[in-house]
Scaffold this active site. Structure first.
Site, short mmCIF file in Angstrom:
data_model
loop_
_atom_site.label_atom_id
_atom_site.label_comp_id
_atom_site.label_asym_id
_atom_site.label_seq_id
_atom_site.Cartn_x
_atom_site.Cartn_y
_atom_site.Cartn_z
CB SER A 532 10.20 92.19 46.07
OG SER A 532 10.87 93.25 46.17
CG HIS A 647 14.96 90.13 47.43
ND1 HIS A 647 14.17 90.77 48.35
CD2 HIS A 647 14.41 90.53 46.20
CE1 HIS A 647 13.22 91.41 48.01
NE2 HIS A 647 13.22 91.15 46.52
#
Length: 684
Positions: A532, A647
């Site tokens: 991320s 995610h």
């Protein structure tokens, strides 16, 4: 029209884009999974992830402890509960509330659990949140905890990035996609509505409306007996929010604490954690005000914590009569209990404090749950890089008990944990942890991990995956506590905000250089990994410091810093990075954008980019476009995109084990003994 030769890869499920993904996946799998060691490692990692003797962490709701659990027999998991007397047993008898695998099979949908707010104080109904293949968007369904079934005609919300919470048995606060104008530019709820059971959501009462350029708005009921109140929060960006009290006439009354401060009401207090100096108190303090007095203009604070150059607030949790304080001193945890005096702590300065528990050196302690409504119960988890978790339960003022102890998942014999400090170019001391065996035999393979953003703290923790996949095989694992996090409070984070983001990059590179200078590793045996925002960090290492690394892994990475605000939730992060549409910000964003800094003549280390088609937070195009550009310029790159996983990258333990085995196989090919004896085994 996108002025980008690889802009077509932003079409998440476009035929051309998915065809390209399929080709790249096939190349990567052929290179990495054909190694017999891959299958062995994947099996070992699946074993530790599915282990039945893991600690089942819980949250208390009334007399029950609730837990969500995945294992080999329940890949997507079961929501379950038991009473404390059962939980104390080695093999508790759990009551299964919802089997997500069975639900998915019955409905033909790969549902992934996303939590379930339970209605206080009766704990009879829940709002179950289910994600399709791990995305941030969820469906919501009301669930009856008596009949263990979904409520016919109950609260039900279609797939969206919904925020919902109980007001009472027949009302909820909700923000969701109700049509044009209901979402912000970031894709989050812009409105707060009060929805009554049995009525049309589209006709529910509008309570508050934020601006389209805001990140989101949300509302909630504080149902604490004697202090029942309703609140609204408007998030202008990731780091600035306004807090409002809804008065008896349903008017919003702003709580005039700084917008960048953490703030909330707890019983008679307003608790504030300022991020900048305020009222004579330093940034990072923890302050308590009388709530009603504050609204009336009184700014007399009781100081519950004051930071210094080495110590920062890490967290705090309430029990019925106490406040448990977690602090870090040079990333070492300390746990204290604060207790208001007989005056109630309302301006009389009578809070007392004492240690709650001793935390071993180079370990961390985290309060996982408390009982703020009916007692002073707390659950405390203590672990280190080499010592598995021990879960304690206690009541403040009484002795604690060991409830659960996780077994060792890898052979740590001969391994140690050391803390060192690197010096960044501007003179800042940057702490980092080194985990592994003695390096007396000479430099060896090292995996360096970092994040460096969004106030994320890197503290000691036990990872069975890292132990099996890296440490047990002879690697050394290093965690860097770089700026952008909050290990030293707000200033540590703010030092790497916006145009100062390179400070985080410099810190990480300084740690890498320090590892080399100490003889722990060499550049060709030093790997780095991040996900991320940590993927942006990896992109910076690739393009700014390629000479320091032998391999890089970036998972669900953020890499195109000139279009991130146009992709999915990216607009919500302009408070962290800056706004590409702002002429003042665009130059520094282009300078830190790995996608725009890749050059044809760069001597880059091999890189593995991993993402997910169902990631609706960081767009998969970041990794796709970076891989395409690197590949087009002749650089060594592997790319792998999971079709599900969101995610987090995985919807179950099997997928997580596969992803981890893929990444570590790549790292061993580049950094391990085979590389040193005759080159990479992967042939990229």
């Amino acid at each position: 029209m996108i002025d980008d030769e690889f802009g077509w890869l932003e079409d998440v499920e476009g035929a051309a884009a998915l065809s390209w993904v399929g080709e790249r996946n096939a190349e990567t799998l052929a290179a990495l999974t054909s190694d017999p060691a891959f299958a062995v490692l994947r099996g070992e990692l699946r074993e530790v992830l599915d282990a039945c003797d893991r600690i089942p962490y819980t949250v208390r709701r009334g007399r029950f402890l609730y837990n969500f659990w995945r294992d080999a027999g329940h890949p997507k998991g079961v929501w379950r509960r038991c009473a404390l007397e059962q939980y104390r047993k080695d093999l508790p008898e759990w009551e299964v509330l919802l089997d997500v695998d069975a639900l998915g099979a019955a409905e033909g949908v790969e549902w992934v659990w996303d939590g379930a707010p339970v209605r206080y104080p009766d704990y009879d109904r829940a709002l179950v949140r289910l994600s399709r293949e791990g995305s941030d968007a969820v469906v919501v369904r009301e669930f009856d905890l008596g009949s263990l079934s979904f409520v016919p005609g109950g609260f039900e919300v279609a797939e969206a990035k919904t925020r919902i919470g109980w007001i009472d048995v027949d009302h909820v606060y909700i923000g969701t996609d109700t049509g044009p104008g209901s979402l912000t530019d970031s894709g989050y709820p812009r409105t707060v509505r009060r929805w009554r059971r049995g009525t049309d959501l589209a006709e529910s009462e509008l309570v508050f409306e934020a601006e389209s350029a805001d990140v989101s708005a949300t509302g909630w009921r504080d149902a604490t007996p004697g202090f029942e109140r309703d609140f609204i929060a408007r998030y202008r960006d990731f780091w600035h929010h306004e807090l409002f009290l809804l008065d008896a006439e349903q008017r919003t009354v702003k709580v005039e604490a700084p917008d960048d401060a953490g703030k909330y009401a707890w019983k008679q207090w307003l608790i504030v954690t300022p991020r900048e100096p305020w009222l004579g108190h330093p940034a990072g303090s923890l302050l308590a005000f009388g709530f009603e007095a504050f609204l009336a203009g009184d700014r007399t604070a009781e100081v519950l914590f004051t930071p210094d150059g080495q110590t920062a607030l890490a967290g705090h949790s309430w029990t019925r009569h106490h406040l448990i304080l977690e602090t870090l001193s040079d990333v070492a945890t300390r746990i204290e209990v604060l207790t208001p005096g007989h005056g109630g702590g309302d301006g009389d300065g009578s809070w007392t404090r004492r240690p709650l528990a001793e935390v071993p050196a180079l370990s961390s302690a985290v309060v996982t749950d408390t009982d703020p409504d009916s007692g002073d119960e707390y659950f405390l988890d203590v672990a280190s890089f080499l010592q598995p978790s021990t879960l304690y339960r206690g009541d403040v003022g009484s002795d604690s008990e060991i409830l659960k102890q996780a077994p060792a998942r890898f052979d740590a014999a001969g391994m140690t944990v050391r803390q060192h400090f690197a010096t960044s170019p501007d003179g800042t001391r940057v702490p980092y942890f080194v985990v592994g065996r003695d390096t007396a035999s000479g430099p060896g393979p090292v995996l360096l991990y970092g994040y460096g953003g969004f106030r994320d703290m890197q503290t000691p923790s036990y990872s069975a995956v890292t132990g099996r996949a890296w440490l047990e095989r002879g690697g050394t694992y290093v965690v860097a506590c770089i700026r952008g996090g909050a290990e030293y409070g707000p200033a540590w984070h703010q030092a790497a905000l916006g145009a100062n983001r390179p400070r985080a990059f410099e810190d990480f590179a300084a740690v890498a250089a320090d590892l080399i200078a100490r003889g722990i590793t060499t550049p060709d045996r030093l790997g780095a990994a991040g996900a991320s925002n940590g993927g942006l960090l990896m992109g910076a290492m690739l393009t700014r410091y390629p000479e320091l690394f032998g391999a890089i892994v970036a998972k669900v990475p953020l890499l195109d810093m000139l279009r991130f605000h146009k992709l999915l939730a990216g607009a919500s992060w302009t408070g962290e990075y800056g706004d590409p549409d702002d002429a003042a910000d665009r130059p520094h964003l282009e300078a830190i954008s790995p996608y725009h800094q890749v050059a044809a003549g760069g001597a880059y280390p091999p890189v593995l980019l991993m993402t997910s088609t169902r990631d609706d937070r960081v767009h998969p195009a970041h990794a796709r476009k970076m891989a395409a550009r690197l590949r087009g310029l002749g650089h060594r790159v592997h790319f792998y995109e999971n079709t599900g996983g969101g995610h987090g990258g995985a919807t179950d333990n099997a997928q997580a084990a596969f992803n981890q085995a893929l990444a570590h196989t790549f790292l061993w090919h580049q950094l391990g003994p085979a590389r040193q004896e005759g080159g990479s085994a992967e042939g990229a």
